[in-house]
Design a protein around this motif. Sequence first.
Motif, PDB file in Angstrom:
ATOM      1  N   HIS A 681       0.846  -1.200   0.000  1.00  0.00           N
ATOM      2  CA  HIS A 681       0.000   0.000   0.000  1.00  0.00           C
ATOM      3  C   HIS A 681       0.880   1.248   0.000  1.00  0.00           C
ATOM      4  O   HIS A 681       1.730   1.426   0.877  1.00  0.00           O
ATOM      5  N   TYR A 682       0.654   2.125  -0.999  1.00  0.00           N
ATOM      6  CA  TYR A 682       1.379   3.387  -1.127  1.00  0.00           C
ATOM      7  C   TYR A 682       0.420   4.521  -0.782  1.00  0.00           C
ATOM      8  O   TYR A 682      -0.623   4.669  -1.427  1.00  0.00           O
ATOM      9  N   THR A 683       0.768   5.327   0.202  1.00  0.00           N
ATOM     10  CA  THR A 683      -0.114   6.421   0.583  1.00  0.00           C
ATOM     11  C   THR A 683       0.678   7.659   0.984  1.00  0.00           C
ATOM     12  O   THR A 683       1.655   7.575   1.727  1.00  0.00           O
ATOM     13  N   GLU A 684       0.291   8.796   0.436  1.00  0.00           N
ATOM     14  CA  GLU A 684       0.847  10.106   0.790  1.00  0.00           C
ATOM     15  C   GLU A 684       2.361  10.178   0.600  1.00  0.00           C
ATOM     16  O   GLU A 684       3.060  10.846   1.363  1.00  0.00           O
ATOM     17  N   ARG A 708      -2.652  -6.904  -5.932  1.00  0.00           N
ATOM     18  CA  ARG A 708      -3.205  -6.092  -4.840  1.00  0.00           C
ATOM     19  C   ARG A 708      -2.245  -4.982  -4.409  1.00  0.00           C
ATOM     20  O   ARG A 708      -1.924  -4.824  -3.228  1.00  0.00           O
ATOM     21  N   MET A 709      -1.817  -4.209  -5.400  1.00  0.00           N
ATOM     22  CA  MET A 709      -1.014  -3.004  -5.144  1.00  0.00           C
ATOM     23  C   MET A 709      -1.978  -1.824  -5.084  1.00  0.00           C
ATOM     24  O   MET A 709      -2.704  -1.555  -6.046  1.00  0.00           O
ATOM     25  N   THR A 710      -2.019  -1.109  -3.958  1.00  0.00           N
ATOM     26  CA  THR A 710      -2.987  -0.028  -3.789  1.00  0.00           C
ATOM     27  C   THR A 710      -2.281   1.308  -3.601  1.00  0.00           C
ATOM     28  O   THR A 710      -1.217   1.384  -2.981  1.00  0.00           O
ATOM     29  N   TYR A 711      -2.909   2.367  -4.137  1.00  0.00           N
ATOM     30  CA  TYR A 711      -2.335   3.715  -4.118  1.00  0.00           C
ATOM     31  C   TYR A 711      -3.388   4.695  -3.625  1.00  0.00           C
ATOM     32  O   TYR A 711      -4.530   4.675  -4.088  1.00  0.00           O
ATOM     33  N   ASP A 712      -2.997   5.574  -2.700  1.00  0.00           N
ATOM     34  CA  ASP A 712      -3.966   6.469  -2.079  1.00  0.00           C
ATOM     35  C   ASP A 712      -3.308   7.795  -1.718  1.00  0.00           C
ATOM     36  O   ASP A 712      -2.341   7.835  -0.954  1.00  0.00           O
ATOM     37  N   LEU A 713      -3.796   8.895  -2.273  1.00  0.00           N
ATOM     38  CA  LEU A 713      -3.372  10.251  -1.904  1.00  0.00           C
ATOM     39  C   LEU A 713      -1.874  10.484  -2.044  1.00  0.00           C
ATOM     40  O   LEU A 713      -1.240  11.150  -1.224  1.00  0.00           O
ATOM     41  N   ASN A 714      -1.266   9.948  -3.092  1.00  0.00           N
ATOM     42  CA  ASN A 714       0.148  10.190  -3.349  1.00  0.00           C
ATOM     43  C   ASN A 714       0.323  11.462  -4.177  1.00  0.00           C
ATOM     44  O   ASN A 714      -0.598  11.912  -4.854  1.00  0.00           O
ATOM     45  N   PHE A 715       1.509  12.039  -4.137  1.00  0.00           N
ATOM     46  CA  PHE A 715       1.793  13.305  -4.792  1.00  0.00           C
ATOM     47  C   PHE A 715       2.923  13.134  -5.803  1.00  0.00           C
ATOM     48  O   PHE A 715       3.920  12.454  -5.519  1.00  0.00           O
ATOM     49  N   PHE A 716       2.759  13.768  -6.965  1.00  0.00           N
ATOM     50  CA  PHE A 716       3.824  13.807  -7.952  1.00  0.00           C
ATOM     51  C   PHE A 716       4.676  15.055  -7.705  1.00  0.00           C
ATOM     52  O   PHE A 716       4.133  16.158  -7.558  1.00  0.00           O
ATOM     53  N   ILE A 717       5.994  14.891  -7.676  1.00  0.00           N
ATOM     54  CA  ILE A 717       6.885  16.030  -7.489  1.00  0.00           C
ATOM     55  C   ILE A 717       8.001  15.981  -8.525  1.00  0.00           C
ATOM     56  O   ILE A 717       8.310  14.924  -9.085  1.00  0.00           O
ATOM     57  N   SER A 718       8.614  17.125  -8.758  1.00  0.00           N
ATOM     58  CA  SER A 718       9.771  17.186  -9.651  1.00  0.00           C
ATOM     59  C   SER A 718      11.027  17.661  -8.939  1.00  0.00           C
ATOM     60  O   SER A 718      12.127  17.544  -9.476  1.00  0.00           O
ATOM     61  N   ASN A 719      10.874  18.199  -7.700  1.00  0.00           N
ATOM     62  CA  ASN A 719      12.049  18.655  -6.967  1.00  0.00           C
ATOM     63  C   ASN A 719      11.742  18.736  -5.476  1.00  0.00           C
ATOM     64  O   ASN A 719      10.588  18.597  -5.044  1.00  0.00           O
ATOM     65  N   GLU A 720      12.767  19.008  -4.702  1.00  0.00           N
ATOM     66  CA  GLU A 720      12.683  19.017  -3.242  1.00  0.00           C
ATOM     67  C   GLU A 720      11.728  20.084  -2.720  1.00  0.00           C
ATOM     68  O   GLU A 720      11.079  19.896  -1.678  1.00  0.00           O
TER      69      GLU A 720
END
Length: 825
Positions: A681-684, A708-720
Amino acid sequence: MDLMFCCRSFAFLVSSVLAVVSPSPLAADFWVSPLGDDSNPGSESEPFLTLERAKLAVRDLLPTQSQDLHVNLYGGVYRLASPLILTDADSGQNGFDVVYRAVTDEIPVIVGSIPVDGWTLVDSDLGIYGAAVPDGVQSRQFFVNEQRTVRARTIDYPASFVPKFQPDHLPDPTCGNPDRTVPVTGGGGIEYIVDPLNPEAWRDPTTWTNQSQIEAVIITQWKSMRCLIDEVTEDPGILNDNSKLIKMQTPGWWNANMFRNAGDSTKGKGDDPSDVGQPGMWSFFEVTYFENAYQFLNEPGEWYLDETADVIYYIPRVGEDIATIDAELPVIETLIQGHGSDLSPVANVRIENLTFSYSTWLGPSQNGEGYICDQSGFHVTGDSNPTNFSGHVETVTRTPGNLSFRYAHDIEFRNSIFAHLGGVALDFGRGSQNNTVDSNIFTDISSAAIQIGGVQKLDARPENAAGYTSDNAVSNNLITHTGKDYVDAAGIFVGFTERTSILENTITHTPWSAIALGWGWGLLDPFDGSTYVGAPNACPGQWGTFTTLTANRGNRVMNNRIENFIETVWDGGAIYTLGRQGPDLANGMLIEGNVASNKRPDGGGNIFYTDGGSRYITLRNNVSFDNPPGYIDFGQGPLGGSIFQPVALANEMQDVLSLLTDLKISYGSDTGGCRTFGDIHYTENYFGDYQFFDICPYTFDGVKYPTRMTYDLNFFISNESQVPSSILDAAGARLTRSNPEPFKITSITPLPGGSILIDFNAKPGGKYYIQFSEDLMIWETVLPAIYASGWSVQWLDDGPPETQSLPLLDKSRFYRALEVDTAWE
């Protein structure tokens, strides 16, 4: 010329300094000093000489212990001739501890080395000096002025040396075939032709001396191997009418070539049957370099120990005066050993503010074993290993710790330094429970900094409660420059354990993964009446079948700051996992709040790498930035050049695999794995890419894995800058420790040829930049950063590429040193 040396520049101010506070002397206190005497009473004014004597004095008081017992060490060097061995007889009693600690503001250093002096010049052309050492001395490391030196070696990928193993038996790789269990034996060796592409000093192997001490080394993907030469012969090879044979010692040579090609295990053979049994890409298919012969000495900073003549040779580095160097040759393998038993653990011992340095590990030099890596410091030994088609072996040997504990409870290491060590620095094996490793520095370590738990079946499923490795904590440590000899090692390794906590550490400069957890590739996990096959070409149940879960559960990896990883090999990550991690997600592994950046750009790998059989893992609030995917890398052609080098003896396997390197095939992502099970589970999280890099897709009984790989409320970023500061600020160590000398540049030494040597005080593991200026207005920063391995650092300004010209050939140049490592406060 006007030179300025300054200044006390920090990324932040030091707000507090840790000091050892000694309570009022008690009857339960003892003192030890390098100037003491073991016939003394061990008092503050009349201290003992040795730790062994202090241990025995403490032991006498333990039956009636009613308070903590302290062994206070004055500053100085304590040279051990044998390990300090702690047993259950040395354990704290009645709820109290035995404490070994430094006297306030002093630095005791416990070493397993002998000093080397009395140098004489033996080769004026190359600047080689020699010095006598005691009879029978062996070592695999040598340190000068607190810096690791390089064991004499050839150039990388020397021309016209081609490994050729001739197996006595090649089994059909079909699963269930009893032929697969036949131990590997065979002949062959490394074929060679005297090739003018190689330097004259060593191009003819028949001139190499002490041949049985020379090692052939291969570094490929996540593995490294070292095979010992038996003898250089003029026996004819089989690859070429003119080739001759270097014979290799066994069983190391057998084990290095047990890894063979096979097709998909469900078919039992490769697409091309003629490929079955050919050397695999994890076998000894090329020579990265040869190591440990006098003839290889040719560069400043290289050394060679002639064990036959009892002489060590060394070429000083620029700025080193052979008459005044501090030269240390490690000769013992263990500094402290604390091995209890399931019924009588060693327990309740605290170690505070001590430094441990200069210990070796001789295993790869002995009994023809070499060093044949399976993964992460666990290696293959013995002569009973069958042909392997998956790259991983059921029974492996752990790299030992220079400080080693087993069946150990409530052992604490705090505010100590582990530096210049030749094995694993600190090892907690089977039955280690409730131990703490907090606020320490690990730097310049040959293998892993910290190793917890084992990987054998008895570690996965202990016979009783005492055999579990559980409730150990590794927190607030600075770990840097690990895997200096064994580049397959992780910075921290965790095997089969319960409730291990890896919290708020800073880990930087690791050759492979920073943190690795788990083992087995699913082959030790129950699945569908057998085991999950998490390694290609493995077979269900080939390591046994199981109805119960392994010990893994409740392990936490949180708020660690990871930089500069996968620096040498590839196919690793910042955090790497294997196998099932619990009964379900709620009781599985938690990976949270870890920040990973600055992976070696070309190093292929997955930042959060859930590999073979990984299952029941939650990843929350983790961060990855400045981590490009990297590439496949199977080494270069001879002499590091094109595969079309006109070598006298071609290596077809090396040519094919180095062609893959030349093609720059992209490899890796922020997440990925090979035959990952799933239930992850990947979250935030804050990643640049959420596409799971599925290295080797796997389908079983109609189910595609990972599942059963689950993703919830993750964010895409390009830098720090897109990451919340609360996550960044919480990640990594915060160390407070006084330096015996203030941070400043202490000396400048103009050297012949126009270069300048600069010395400055530092903190072990600290990160520093040198800046220079021509006018005190514009300052340029020298890259890369400098990481200190001791309390002082030397830096040489010898012109390009670090600075634009030699300083004495230009106008005035000013320097300053900046301490910027945020692991320190």
